[in-house]
Structures are given as C-alpha cells and as structure tokens.
Design an enzyme around this catalytic site. Structure first.
Site, mmCIF file in Angstrom:
data_model
loop_
_atom_site.group_PDB
_atom_site.id
_atom_site.type_symbol
_atom_site.label_atom_id
_atom_site.label_comp_id
_atom_site.label_asym_id
_atom_site.label_seq_id
_atom_site.Cartn_x
_atom_site.Cartn_y
_atom_site.Cartn_z
ATOM 1 N N CYS A 55 -5.817 -2.678 0.690
ATOM 2 C CA CYS A 55 -4.767 -1.927 1.384
ATOM 3 C C CYS A 55 -3.664 -1.535 0.397
ATOM 4 O O CYS A 55 -2.854 -2.369 0.004
ATOM 5 C CB CYS A 55 -4.214 -2.791 2.523
ATOM 6 S SG CYS A 55 -2.759 -2.132 3.321
ATOM 7 N N CYS A 58 -0.090 -2.182 1.505
ATOM 8 C CA CYS A 58 0.232 -3.607 1.448
ATOM 9 C C CYS A 58 0.762 -3.985 0.071
ATOM 10 O O CYS A 58 1.652 -4.823 -0.050
ATOM 11 C CB CYS A 58 -1.000 -4.451 1.750
ATOM 12 S SG CYS A 58 -1.666 -4.233 3.407
#
Length: 132
Positions: A55, A58
């Site tokens: 991700c 993230c």
C-alpha cells in the site's frame, strides 16, 4: 471520513494504573497478534495504523505518525499492524480500506478513519479524544 462511535462517556480511569512517562512508548510500535491486545488495553488513548507493505499511501503515513508520536509523547500511544501478516486482527476490526486508523481507549474501539490523513487532520482527531 472519520467514523466516531457513540461511546463518548468518560472512561473510569481509576480502574487502570497510572502511567508515568517511562511507561509510554518512545516510538511507533510495530504490533502483531501477540502484542496487539495488550498494547490497546494499556493506554488511555492509542492510535493504531492498519497498513500493508504493498500500500503506497500507507508508506506516506509512517513519517506523519512518527511526528505525531513526538508531539503527543506521554498522552497517546501509536502502533502499526501489518494487515497482510495479521489477517485475523484485520478481519476482527472489519478493515476494508488502507491506510486505516483505529482509535482505542483502554482496549475499546472508539472511532476510526480510512485514507491518507495530514498531520493536522490527525491532530484534530486526537485532540477531540484528549479533550473528553
């Protein structure tokens, strides 16, 4: 979007031992299935970053969490849990989007938000819980 739960009652902190500065984490803690529950139950306010290595959004959040950890040292505990490795916890808390931030008070989930957040947005969320 911030999802707040209707759990705005003042927690009875007398049931929990007082923490001094040395009891608080000095950095963003990497959590796993063995340490997660103990971590969220120990602190009056903890912010948990649910993330995954694949991700990209993230990855932008970790430096922001580190900055917030320095700002709120001794008031808020910050942790991260890799949802790819800890699928059981991700399912338990119904994590459907990343990054996802869970807000816990002594182990009870009080709110959450999903998506990239600025330091200012996270400060606003944290300050709402600290003022209760």
């Amino acid at each position: 979007m911030i999802k707040l739960f209707n759990k705005h009652k003042k927690r009875n902190e007398s049931n929990h031992p007082a923490l001094d500065k040395t009891d608080w984490p000095k950095h963003v803690e990497d959590l796993n299935i063995d340490s997660f529950n103990e971590f969220i139950k120990r602190y009056p306010l903890s912010i948990i970053d649910f993330w995954a290595p694949w991700c990209k959004p993230c990855q932008t959040m970790l430096p922001r969490l580190r900055r917030l950890e320095r700002i709120y040292q001794g008031k808020v505990a910050f942790g991260r849990i890799n949802t790819q490795e800890e699928e059981i916890i991700a399912k338990k808390y119904n994590i459907r989007g990343l990054p996802h931030f869970g807000i816990f008070q002594y182990g009870e989930k009080m709110g959450s938000t999903t998506g990239v957040q600025s330091v200012g947005e996270l400060k606003d969320i944290i300050n709402k819980y600290l003022s209760k």
